[in-house]
Write a protein that holds these residues in place. Structure first.
Motif, PDB file in Angstrom:
ATOM      1  N   CYS A 131      13.324 -17.669 -25.977  1.00  0.00           N
ATOM      2  CA  CYS A 131      13.799 -19.170 -26.838  1.00  0.00           C
ATOM      3  C   CYS A 131      13.656 -20.245 -25.550  1.00  0.00           C
ATOM      4  CB  CYS A 131      15.436 -19.204 -27.183  1.00  0.00           C
ATOM      5  SG  CYS A 131      16.579 -18.260 -26.745  1.00  0.00           S
ATOM      6  N   CYS A 149      15.820 -12.857 -31.261  1.00  0.00           N
ATOM      7  CA  CYS A 149      14.465 -13.295 -29.870  1.00  0.00           C
ATOM      8  C   CYS A 149      13.638 -11.834 -29.922  1.00  0.00           C
ATOM      9  CB  CYS A 149      15.631 -14.008 -28.989  1.00  0.00           C
ATOM     10  SG  CYS A 149      15.794 -15.421 -28.887  1.00  0.00           S
ATOM     11  N   CYS A 175      17.552 -13.176 -24.957  1.00  0.00           N
ATOM     12  CA  CYS A 175      19.096 -13.222 -25.260  1.00  0.00           C
ATOM     13  C   CYS A 175      19.204 -12.257 -26.461  1.00  0.00           C
ATOM     14  CB  CYS A 175      19.042 -14.748 -25.620  1.00  0.00           C
ATOM     15  SG  CYS A 175      18.787 -14.571 -26.786  1.00  0.00           S
ATOM     16  N   CYS A 211      15.882 -15.423 -21.636  1.00  0.00           N
ATOM     17  CA  CYS A 211      14.763 -14.984 -22.823  1.00  0.00           C
ATOM     18  C   CYS A 211      13.588 -15.522 -22.911  1.00  0.00           C
ATOM     19  CB  CYS A 211      16.009 -15.283 -23.910  1.00  0.00           C
ATOM     20  SG  CYS A 211      15.427 -15.191 -25.422  1.00  0.00           S
TER      21      CYS A 211
HETATM   22 ZN   LIG Z   1      16.217 -15.876 -27.560  1.00  0.00          ZN
END
Ligand SMILES: [Zn+2]
Ligand SMILES: [Zn+2]
Ligand SMILES: [Zn+2]
Length: 625
Positions: A262, A285, A281, A259
């Motif tokens: 994150c 996000c 993800c 991702c």
């Molecule tokens: Zn993420």
């Protein structure tokens, strides 16, 4: 003319370098010089989404999955197909469905369900849906979610009964589904195991360091600069800080597996709505990244990759975007930072806001060491050229400066300020960035285990950046849940002693001359840790055999622990060490620390075992090869 790389531009621009110290207008001048000389980087348009390209990637994914049995390669190809496919059309639904087969094979049932639901909610062909619903049922069965599994299998069975298949085929399908339904009947749903959680600090929170415990303090001395010391006796295994980065980036080769926001590994990622490179993800996000930096960066990525930008350049740019909220508070930023210097005569308090050291506030990042005063002018010139290239891409490819709301008179000043900030980051990032790593554990069919730590990205952690280096560090860092870094003690640290991290040059791995050379060229200091002062040997030559004890009373205790330790080593490398094993490791290390003269090989071995135990609980991907 082919595309220019940053390296090429810097090399060609060096003929314009004059020895004179760059003044404040340096960025402006260099911009003009590069423009006249035709050395500014080319700005590339975004790659357009295309279902034709997506289908090609998906077919390649099928080949990797079915013929080559390379699950991870197939995953990446399907994810790339998802990135490049048009939203809401049939092709993207096909790619989601195909990817769900890979994650099913990898026994990642939640990921598989995510993709199946996206395919079913999209334009996935009607006649293939049964297969997907059955796969989802099988995922639920594996997750012991029997109610959901039951309803999926029953729905498929009804559809099979109604369809016009050949009777023979129908009968065998129904028999198979009834068998599956049977497995769900009378079963109780399991509660799902929680995701691996990030540790918290061992001691209560510090009253002024946002991310750390009260076991540590920020200190300052002329010789050491800002640094971190312990305020209590700290034991091996104690968690001292848990820090979220101010800014973090992924290395481009990792774009399709992690991702962007994150930095968690994700095998059922969502694509960026606009570009064909970046994935997230989940929706949360995706939105956060878009509103914090990606809507600007998205348009710049093709040009940045084309000129060969690396971790440092990406992090410098990301820092500017996060600090100025994509330009929206750029004016505030450039008005604020010279002021901070003036109101902070106490060097220990640099970067503090309201008496606190906050990783999430820009001040702590702004005042990270950049060694500008000891860099030679060639170094600064080269970095200024890089800053100008980034600035140019930002200006031409993105809406950053439109967001800044600069008046036409202040526009030129705005470019200059952005360039200067970028130059500052290009100097501070190399001395402060930490890598974000992932442990990859491959377990072969015969039980053979291989592990390696892989760099997936880089980040600015303002608190961790204050910790000085030792070639024999007393703490270790691990990244959890993507980009959260956790600091753990791996020695006994007495009250008042300094906390020492390792900047990548460890006494057991690199010899003294190599360490000193690299530490000087990258961080501008000479190390005087015990390993350097006494020139400890590399790991293979560390003293073995009976240790030199500083206290003879503990000889028997050490022998006993040593025996237990040797027995335990195999379980650690296989990712099977328990919390009890960890307790034993910590006790053993403490015993050695207090009673054995170093260097001694088993001390390092025990430390390595502790690090391995921790890294298998941090960002870790286990692959059954
Ligand atoms: Zn993420
Ligand atoms: Zn994008
Ligand atoms: Zn050293």
């Amino acid at each position: 003319m082919g595309l220019q790389t940053l390296q090429g531009i810097c090399a060609k621009a060096s003929r314009f370098y004059s020895n004179s110290e760059l003044d404040e207008g340096g960025i402006d001048e260099i911009y003009q010089v590069l423009e006249v000389a035709g050395l500014l980087p080319e700005v590339l348009p975004l790659v357009r989404k295309s279902d034709v390209a997506a289908e090609k990637l998906r077919v390649a994914g099928n080949r990797a999955f079915v013929e080559s049995k390379n699950d991870i390669n197939a995953l990446q190809l399907y994810t790339k197909a998802i990135c490049i496919a048009l939203p809401d059309a049939k092709e993207i639904a096909m790619a989601y469905a195909n990817r769900s087969a890979v994650t099913f094979a990898l026994r990642e049932y939640r990921n598989s369900i995510n993709d199946i639901e996206r395919a079913l909610a999209g334009q996935y062909p009607k006649h293939l849906r049964c297969k997907l619903v059955e796969r989802r049922g099988r995922c639920y069965l594996e997750l012991k979610k029997y109610h959901r599994a039951f309803s999926d299998f029953s729905a498929v069975k009804n559809l099979v009964e109604e369809c016009g298949d050949d009777e023979e085929i129908k009968r065998s399908k129904i028999a198979r589904l009834e068998e599956l339904i049977e497995k769900c009947c009378g079963m109780k749903d399991a509660t799902e195991a929680p995701l691996t959680s990030c540790p918290s600090t061992t001691h209560p929170p510090s009253p002024y360091i946002e991310c750390a415990s009260n076991a540590v303090e920020i200190a300052y001395s002329d010789q050491m600069g800002r640094h971190v010391v312990s305020s209590v006796d700290i034991l091996p295994g104690d968690v001292l800080a848990v820090e979220k980065p101010f800014a973090s980036i992924l290395l481009p080769p990792n774009y399709s597996l992690y991702c962007e926001h994150c930095k968690r590994r994700c095998h059922s990622a969502l694509p960026c709505v606009q570009c064909t490179e970046i994935v997230f993800c989940d929706e949360n996000c995706r939105q956060k990244s878009w509103s914090m930096y990606h809507s600007v960066e998205c348009n710049a990525i093709p040009s940045l990759i084309a000129i060969g930008c690396d971790k440092m350049e990406f992090l410098a740019l990301r820092t500017l975007l996060v600090a100025s909220r994509k330009g929206h508070s750029f004016k505030e930023l450039i008005n604020r930072y010279p002021m901070l210097a003036e109101c902070c005569p106490n060097p220990r308090m640099r970067g503090f806001v309201g008496g606190k050291y906050l990783s999430s506030d820009y001040s702590s990042t702004h005042y990270l060491e950049n060694h500008r005063n000891i860099r030679d002018s060639k170094d600064i010139f080269r970095r200024s050229v890089t800053a100008v290239c980034l600035l140019h891409i930002l200006k031409i490819a993105t809406d950053f400066f439109e967001n800044c709301n600069l008046s036409s008179e202040s526009e030129a000043l705005g470019y200059q300020a952005a360039g200067k900030l970028m130059l500052t980051y290009l100097m501070s990032v190399p001395c402060n960035a930490h890598e974000i790593a992932e442990m990859r554990l491959t377990i072969a069919s015969k039980g053979k285990v291989a592990s390696e730590s892989v760099e997936i990205g880089g980040a600015i952690y303002p608190f961790h950046s204050l910790i000085n280096h030792s070639c024999d560090p007393n703490v270790v860092r691990h990244a959890f849940n993507g980009d959260t870094v956790v600091l753990t003690a791996i020695q006994l640290i007495r009250k008042g002693e300094q906390i020492f991290d390792n900047y990548g040059y460890h006494h057991a791995v690199h010899d003294l001359a190599t360490r000193q050379e690299h530490l000087w060229s990258q961080y501008y200091f000479s190390c005087s840790c015990p390993a350097c002062e006494e020139d400890w040997p590399l790991y293979r030559d560390l003293p073995e055999g009976p240790p030199q004890l500083t206290n003879l009373d503990v000889a028997a205790a050490i022998d006993e622990k040593s025996r237990q330790f040797t027995e335990m080593l195999a379980t650690i490398t296989k990712n099977q060490s328990s919390e009890e094993d960890f307790v034993l490791l910590k006790e053993y290390l403490l015993l050695l620390h207090c009673n054995v003269k170093r260097p001694w090989k088993e001390y390092n071995k025990c430390q390595e075992a502790i690090k391995q135990h921790l890294s298998l609980r941090a960002n870790c991907f286990v692959y059954y090869g």
